[in-house]
Design an enzyme around this catalytic site. Structure first.
Site, short mmCIF file in Angstrom:
data_model
loop_
_atom_site.label_atom_id
_atom_site.label_comp_id
_atom_site.label_asym_id
_atom_site.label_seq_id
_atom_site.Cartn_x
_atom_site.Cartn_y
_atom_site.Cartn_z
N LYS A 116 -12.81 -13.95 11.63
CA LYS A 116 -13.81 -12.92 11.33
C LYS A 116 -13.41 -12.25 10.03
O LYS A 116 -12.33 -11.67 9.92
CB LYS A 116 -13.86 -11.91 12.47
CG LYS A 116 -14.81 -10.76 12.18
CD LYS A 116 -15.01 -9.88 13.41
CE LYS A 116 -15.95 -8.74 13.08
NZ LYS A 116 -16.22 -7.91 14.25
N LYS A 142 -17.25 -16.04 11.50
CA LYS A 142 -18.22 -14.97 11.26
C LYS A 142 -17.93 -14.28 9.95
O LYS A 142 -16.76 -13.96 9.72
CB LYS A 142 -18.08 -13.98 12.41
CG LYS A 142 -18.96 -12.78 12.33
CD LYS A 142 -18.66 -11.86 13.46
CE LYS A 142 -19.46 -10.59 13.27
NZ LYS A 142 -19.10 -9.57 14.17
N SER A 170 -25.90 -9.68 10.88
CA SER A 170 -27.03 -8.82 10.57
C SER A 170 -27.44 -8.90 9.10
O SER A 170 -28.63 -8.97 8.79
CB SER A 170 -26.68 -7.38 10.95
OG SER A 170 -25.48 -6.98 10.30
N TYR A 187 -30.05 -13.38 15.25
CA TYR A 187 -31.15 -12.48 15.60
C TYR A 187 -32.48 -13.21 15.52
O TYR A 187 -33.50 -12.70 15.96
CB TYR A 187 -31.12 -11.25 14.69
CG TYR A 187 -29.80 -10.52 14.79
CD1 TYR A 187 -29.55 -9.63 15.83
CD2 TYR A 187 -28.77 -10.76 13.87
CE1 TYR A 187 -28.32 -9.00 15.95
CE2 TYR A 187 -27.54 -10.13 13.98
CZ TYR A 187 -27.32 -9.26 15.02
OH TYR A 187 -26.11 -8.64 15.15
C1 PBG Z 1 -17.71 -5.16 16.23
C2 PBG Z 1 -18.69 -6.15 15.71
C3 PBG Z 1 -19.30 -6.19 14.44
C4 PBG Z 1 -20.23 -7.22 14.49
C5 PBG Z 1 -20.14 -7.80 15.76
N1 PBG Z 1 -19.17 -7.14 16.49
C6 PBG Z 1 -19.17 -5.29 13.27
C7 PBG Z 1 -17.92 -5.13 12.56
O1 PBG Z 1 -16.93 -5.82 12.80
O2 PBG Z 1 -17.88 -4.22 11.73
C8 PBG Z 1 -21.16 -7.60 13.37
C9 PBG Z 1 -22.39 -8.34 13.75
C10 PBG Z 1 -23.46 -8.36 12.74
O3 PBG Z 1 -23.30 -7.90 11.59
O4 PBG Z 1 -24.54 -8.86 13.09
N2 PBG Z 1 -16.39 -5.40 16.09
#
Ligand code: PBG
Length: 334
Positions: A200, A255, A281, A320
């Site tokens: 991530k 991700k 997102s 989404y």
């Molecule tokens: C929380 C989390 C995040 C996302 C999924 N779980 C945000 C982050 O790490 O700041 C992001 C998902 C998205 O942007 O659609 N840890």
């Protein structure tokens, strides 16, 4: 000496008609490839638009059930639930994440009650619950790894007790997968699936999600870069994945997706566990903004974005766009 392949080889022969192209296609999408992320809020009969994610809403639990009905009709088999808490429920330690009756647990119970076969993924991370927006406990601007892990283990057990099918730690603390796996074994959840957000990245593309869960005002100067990965690195992703699998992850995730297709390919080529990808997102909103301006054509651009992620090696994709794509894949059902 040059070899002369033309006209023996004319690659256009296999592109001549729709039917031929369909038969030889290497990558095909099905509703079972799609995982639908949904945002949950308190209340009854509530549907709140998210301005930075056109077409995506937050739903109260009764409305989440309506969306789950749609998912089932469309053949979507997995959803991922994310809570948006009222500001007064948040604190520095994310305490609300550790209550058995918190919003997300109530939602899991109701969804499971009505749709026992729909697979529910729950995020393990503190950021929807903390008033500073970080995924862990902070002291002097440092996110404390081991103390955070203690909380994450408790959060994971509470979500398991609520009845979710998949625990998805998205926090990027070191060592959390092993500790969560041990706790699940010790507490009677030997079959709980762990989907690790293994690779991530500290990405600018999470902005609209942070609006969606109200975690937008991140404190500190380095954002989440002391725990999420540096976008400049790819070998490090392999280390993260190796460790998470050795600690007990069943599925790993990359991700975001579109800027990291090379990572999806590396991970799916090098490991024998399923690799999921999250079209986050910002990827959604970027496409929707261009579609709203008619700069991109809706269906073609969306399908191509998802196909690319699957072609790179993702076995399933959090997106989404899931209901929209599933609808197009099932034109007769709806
Ligand atoms: C929380 C989390 C995040 C996302 C999924 N779980 C945000 C982050 O790490 O700041 C992001 C998902 C998205 O942007 O659609 N840890």
């Amino acid at each position: 000496m040059t070899t002369r392949n033309f006209p023996a080889t004319r690659l256009r022969r296999l592109r001549r008609t729709n039917a031929i192209r369909d038969i030889i296609a290497e990558t095909n999408l099905a509703p079972t490839d799609l995982i639908w992320p949904l945002f949950v809020i308190e209340g009854k009969n509530q549907i709140q638009a998210i301005s930075s994610m056109p077409g995506v809403n937050r739903y109260s639990i009764d409305q989440i059930l309506v969306q789950c009905g749609l998912a089932v009709t469309l053949g979507i088999q997995m959803i991922a639930l994310f809570p948006k808490l009222e500001a007064d429920k948040k604190d520095a330690e994310g305490s609300d994440a550790l209550h058995r009756d918190t919003l997300i647990c109530r939602c899991v119970r109701e969804v499971k009650n009505q749709f026992p076969d729909l697979i529910i993924i729950c995020d393990v991370a503190l950021d929807p619950y903390t008033n500073h927006g970080h995924d862990g406990i902070i002291q002097n601007d440092i996110i404390l790894n081991d103390l955070t892990n203690e909380r994450l283990v408790k959060q994971a057990l509470i979500l398991a007790e609520a009845g979710c099918d998949i625990i998805a730690p998205s926090d990027m603390m070191d060592g959390r997968i092993g500790q969560i796996r041990d706790a699940l074994e010790e507490n009677g959840f030997p079959d709980m699936i762990i989907l690790s957000y293994a690779a991530k990245y500290a990405s600018a593309f999470y902005g609209p999600f942070r609006d969606a869960v109200g975690a937008g005002n991140l404190s500190g100067s380095s954002g989440k870069s002391t725990y999420q990965m540096d976008p400049r690195n790819s070998r490090e992703a392999l280390s993260e994945v190796t460790l998470d699998i050795s600690e007990g992850a069943d599925i790993v995730m990359v991700k975001p997706a579109m800027p990291y297709l090379d990572i999806i390919k590396h991970v799916s080529d090098n490991f024998n566990v399923p690799c999921f990808a999250y079209q986050v997102s910002g990827e959604y909103s970027m496409l929707m903004a261009a579609i709203e301006k008619s700069w991109l054509s809706e269906d073609a651009a969306i399908f191509e974005s998802i196909l690319g992620i699957k072609r790179a090696g993702a076995s399933a994709i959090l997106t989404y766009f899931a209901p929209l794509i599933a609808k197009k894949l099932n034109p007769k059902q709806i």
